[in-house]
Design a protein around this motif. Structure first.
Motif, PDB file in Angstrom:
ATOM      1  N   THR A 256       2.589  -6.760   1.346  1.00 36.51           N
ATOM      2  CA  THR A 256       2.491  -8.035   2.028  1.00 36.51           C
ATOM      3  C   THR A 256       3.507  -9.043   0.977  1.00 36.51           C
ATOM      4  O   THR A 256       3.571  -9.281   0.276  1.00 36.51           O
TER       5      THR A 256
ATOM      6  N   ASP B 228       3.231  -8.915  -2.752  1.00 42.87           N
ATOM      7  CA  ASP B 228       1.989  -8.331  -3.381  1.00 42.87           C
ATOM      8  C   ASP B 228       1.955  -6.877  -2.826  1.00 42.87           C
ATOM      9  O   ASP B 228       1.881  -6.543  -1.676  1.00 42.87           O
ATOM     10  N   VAL B 229       1.735  -5.920  -3.723  1.00 41.48           N
ATOM     11  CA  VAL B 229       1.760  -4.733  -3.374  1.00 41.48           C
ATOM     12  C   VAL B 229       0.266  -4.258  -4.059  1.00 41.48           C
ATOM     13  O   VAL B 229      -0.094  -4.347  -5.185  1.00 41.48           O
ATOM     14  N   ASN B 230      -0.607  -3.622  -3.196  1.00 41.47           N
ATOM     15  CA  ASN B 230      -2.053  -3.238  -3.496  1.00 41.47           C
ATOM     16  C   ASN B 230      -2.531  -1.875  -2.975  1.00 41.47           C
ATOM     17  O   ASN B 230      -1.362  -1.396  -2.129  1.00 41.47           O
ATOM     18  N   GLY B 231      -3.431  -1.470  -2.814  1.00 45.78           N
ATOM     19  CA  GLY B 231      -3.879  -0.495  -2.235  1.00 45.78           C
ATOM     20  C   GLY B 231      -3.869  -0.203  -0.687  1.00 45.78           C
ATOM     21  O   GLY B 231      -3.808   0.648  -0.088  1.00 45.78           O
ATOM     22  N   GLU B 232      -3.668  -1.525  -0.262  1.00 49.18           N
ATOM     23  CA  GLU B 232      -3.698  -1.665   1.322  1.00 49.18           C
ATOM     24  C   GLU B 232      -2.288  -1.395   1.776  1.00 49.18           C
ATOM     25  O   GLU B 232      -2.010  -1.427   2.914  1.00 49.18           O
TER      26      GLU B 232
ATOM     27  N   PRO C 275       0.313  -0.938  -8.028  1.00 48.39           N
ATOM     28  CA  PRO C 275      -0.027  -2.439  -7.402  1.00 48.39           C
ATOM     29  C   PRO C 275       0.805  -3.289  -8.519  1.00 48.39           C
ATOM     30  O   PRO C 275       1.050  -2.765  -9.638  1.00 48.39           O
ATOM     31  N   PHE C 276       1.388  -4.354  -7.874  1.00 49.91           N
ATOM     32  CA  PHE C 276       2.193  -5.428  -8.842  1.00 49.91           C
ATOM     33  C   PHE C 276       2.166  -6.680  -7.773  1.00 49.91           C
ATOM     34  O   PHE C 276       2.153  -6.553  -6.680  1.00 49.91           O
ATOM     35  N   MET C 277       2.766  -7.648  -8.246  1.00 49.91           N
ATOM     36  CA  MET C 277       2.796  -8.753  -7.733  1.00 49.91           C
ATOM     37  C   MET C 277       3.990  -9.656  -8.276  1.00 49.91           C
ATOM     38  O   MET C 277       4.093  -9.770  -9.558  1.00 49.91           O
TER      39      MET C 277
END
Length: 88
Positions: A77, A70-74, A41-43
């Protein structure tokens, strides 16, 4: 590596792209970056440039005029200030 990356590219007027892809390359303000399935994850903020989406052997490219990623577990985006597909 297995699986796909959930990716969404959103501009103020509408969602430009949504789907499962193999990889996305984007123009970060601190340098270009690539995101694969399972990425940490990172933004970050985006600078003006080109987003490239890889789906198997196909590539799609989108011109962006800044925004946020926005990189996350999902998945990934990208909220772009402006975005349009490059068709040529």
């Amino acid at each position: 590596m297995t699986g796909k990356l959930n990716f969404s590219l959103v501009a103020p007027e509408r969602e430009i792209f949504a789907g499962q892809v193999d990889q996305v390359d984007a123009p970060g303000v601190e340098g270009d970056f690539g995101v694969l399935p399972g990425h940490a994850p990172f933004m970050t903020t985006l600078r003006e440039g080109v987003i490239t989406i890889y789906e198997g052997n196909a590539r799609r490219r989108f011109d962006v005029k800044g925004g946020f990623a926005d990189v996350n577990g999902e998945g990934l985006t990208i909220l772009a200030e402006e975005a349009s597909e490059i068709t040529a």
